[in-house]
Design an enzyme around this catalytic site. Structure first.
Site, short mmCIF file in Angstrom:
data_model
loop_
_atom_site.label_atom_id
_atom_site.label_comp_id
_atom_site.label_asym_id
_atom_site.label_seq_id
_atom_site.Cartn_x
_atom_site.Cartn_y
_atom_site.Cartn_z
N TYR A 97 -84.29 20.04 -12.22
CA TYR A 97 -83.24 20.41 -11.27
C TYR A 97 -83.73 20.15 -9.85
O TYR A 97 -84.16 21.06 -9.15
CB TYR A 97 -82.85 21.87 -11.47
CG TYR A 97 -81.77 22.35 -10.53
CD1 TYR A 97 -80.58 21.64 -10.36
CD2 TYR A 97 -81.91 23.54 -9.82
CE1 TYR A 97 -79.59 22.09 -9.51
CE2 TYR A 97 -80.91 24.00 -8.97
CZ TYR A 97 -79.77 23.27 -8.82
OH TYR A 97 -78.78 23.72 -7.98
N TYR A 147 -73.70 13.93 -10.80
CA TYR A 147 -74.32 15.24 -10.59
C TYR A 147 -73.90 16.24 -11.66
O TYR A 147 -72.71 16.48 -11.88
CB TYR A 147 -73.95 15.79 -9.21
CG TYR A 147 -74.85 16.91 -8.76
CD1 TYR A 147 -76.08 16.64 -8.21
CD2 TYR A 147 -74.47 18.24 -8.91
CE1 TYR A 147 -76.92 17.67 -7.80
CE2 TYR A 147 -75.31 19.27 -8.51
CZ TYR A 147 -76.54 18.98 -7.95
OH TYR A 147 -77.37 19.99 -7.55
#
Lengths: 140, 379
Positions: free
Chosen positions: B331, B280
């Protein structure tokens, strides 16, 4: 709230002890009456033992800069005129940590590990009452 | 080896980028249809629906009802969860548990957000009884910047080393037709980008995009009858720190080490077994922390690990964020990281496929550095 009003604490039964002490020139935090844990952030119960009993306890106001950042971008319009400004994570001598600002030196001179001491900045709320915001200055 | 009691049988995504006129629900719907087609399933076969509300979703914790109504699904198992970038992994875990206990047979995990079009700012101040905004501490970048600064002070990590994470993401995104950012990026471009919250620069920060992603979880047996090789769940882990300031090492996210360790233990694997990783990357520094937390290098050595970009490139010993990640693909708060992990296990990642990828680590983190989830995907 007006967009340019700085973010100021909203006084409540929970946090009044902290801000009353600040106005009197002392950094104070809650010490649990049951287990002795000194806590921050402000909370109505102890996160160690869940006791609701505590006393506002004066601290030395001394600490070190655990880390810091410099805002080059204003996320909040009230802070736009201060950009670039620093925010430091301060490790207090008695154990707790808090976010604050290092004052009295240029941003470029702030360092991780730097010893600091609390310094209060008086401010007035929109309603006219007086507050003091704890910030930190280099301590020799 | 491994837990292997559930698998990801379908992945779907909407268009990504700036999509005026779309909403969180419309993008979630687009992704759901795409995932159904990918898994070659009919809507009526889906009996579980797990959702994550987007930053532009007005429904909050009742998001699952709004999406269920739109999709015409009256599920036997449902709910919404909001753990930021850890949610995608956590919902897949919940789906896997539902499938393995028999509470549901086919669970769709769905996310959509019109963050770009709706103007989501990610600028709020955390704090309990007193807002951190009193001291000007706003937004998500600052929390990661605090960790980056201390890592730099303790271990000598540099902005250039962070830059290699951004360059790696962009290099991979250029091989991903679905990625939003495909223009070349050099280390010099990273260094020339403006400071946002020093020490983090613009190119250390993820994108803000519109889009949706859906993942379909079912039993490994059922997944085998689908058109793709199943991505079987070998291990799952979570770790969380609720007390931000209450832990001295909160800035280093100690719960992430626990989170990955739990997933490794369940999978019966160690870092050297991992062929490819989707870590991440809301900010570049997050990837450095994950490399240490996941045991790919020692504490403090992640900067030199990524320097030069070779080790983490597609031909390197640990290919990272092969689709471009939050930094360059889109995103989607970690949802696309899982989709890419599935693609790598299937062997369907096209030009960015890691040959013989048998185990993929996928990590997610969210909120004010509070939450973390990990999946170990395999065959």
């Amino acid at each position: 709230m007006d967009a340019l009003e700085p973010v100021l604490p909203v006084l409540s039964d929970d946090n009044r002890g902290f801000w009353d002490a600040a106005r009197a020139g002392t950094l104070a935090m809650q010490r649990c009456a049951a287990c002795g844990h000194l806590r921050y952030p402000i909370s109505p119960i102890c996160p160690r033992c869940l006791s609701p009993d505590f006393a506002w306890t004066p601290l030395s106001g001394r600490g070190t800069v655990l880390s810091f950042v410099i805002f080059e971008h204003a996320y909040n319009p009230a802070w736009a005129s201060r950009v670039p400004y620093n925010v430091a994570l301060v490790q207090l001598a008695e154990g707790p940590r808090m976010f604050s600002n290092v004052v009295g030196i240029p941003n470029e001179q702030v360092r991780v590990g730097m010893p600091v001491r609390v310094s209060f900045e008086p401010v007035q709320t929109a309603g006219g009452s007086e507050l003091a915001i704890p910030r930190f200055a280099p301590a020799g | 080896m491994g837990w292997r009691k559930a698998a990801i049988a379908g992945i779907g995504a909407s268009r990504q980028g700036k999509l005026p006129g779309e909403t969180a629900l419309s993008l979630a719907t687009e992704a759901f249809r795409d995932a159904l087609a990918d898994a070659d399933l009919q809507k009526d076969e889906v009996d579980g629906l797990l959702t994550m509300p987007g930053t532009s979703s007005p429904e909050g914790a009742k998001h699952y009802l709004a999406l269920g109504e739109r999709l015409g699904i009256n599920p036997s198992f449902t709910g919404s969860m909001a753990m930021g970038g850890a949610t995608a992994g956590a919902l897949v875990q919940l789906a896997a548990m539902a499938v393995s206990t028999g509470m549901a047979n086919v669970v769709a995990c769905v996310f959509g957000d019109a963050a770009r079009t709706a103007g989501s700012k990610f600028d709020s101040a955390a704090g309990g009884s007193d807002s951190w905004g009193i001291w000007g501490m706003f937004g998500n970048a600052a929390n990661s910047a605090i960790g980056a600064r201390r890592h730099m002070a303790l271990y000598g990590t540099t902005s250039e080393q962070l830059g290699w994470v951004a360059v790696n993401g962009r290099r991979n995104a250029r091989l991903n037709p679905a990625a939003v950012m495909r223009e070349p990026m050099t280390l010099a471009d990273h260094q020339a980008s403006r400071l946002i919250v020093d020490p983090l620069r613009l190119f250390d920060c993820c994108l803000i995009t519109d889009g949706g992603v859906a993942l379909i979880v079912t039993s490994p047996e059922r997944a085998l009858s689908g058109p793709h090789r199943p991505a079987v769940i070998w291990g799952m882990g979570q770790g969380h720190t609720a007390e931000n300031l209450g832990r001295e090492d909160w800035w280093y996210l100690p719960h992430q080490t626990d989170c990955v360790s739990r997933a490794y233990r369940m999978a019966g694997v160690s870092p050297k077994d991992i062929d490819v990783a989707q870590l991440y990357d809301n900010f570049t520094i997050a990837v450095l922390f994950w490399l240490e937390h996941a045991g790919f290098c020692k504490i403090g050595e992640s900067g030199p690990f990524v320097e030069g970009g070779l080790r983490i490139g597609l031909q390197g010993e640990l290919p990272l964020n092969t689709a471009g990640g939050n930094l360059s693909e889109s995103y989607m708060q970690g949802w696309l990281h899982i989709a890419e992990g599935v693609r790598q296990i299937r062997g369907e990642a096209g030009e960015r496929q890691i040959p013989d990828a048998e185990l993929c680590l996928v990590t997610g983190r969210g909120m004010t550095l509070n939450t973390a989830s990990t999946l170990v995907l395999g065959r």
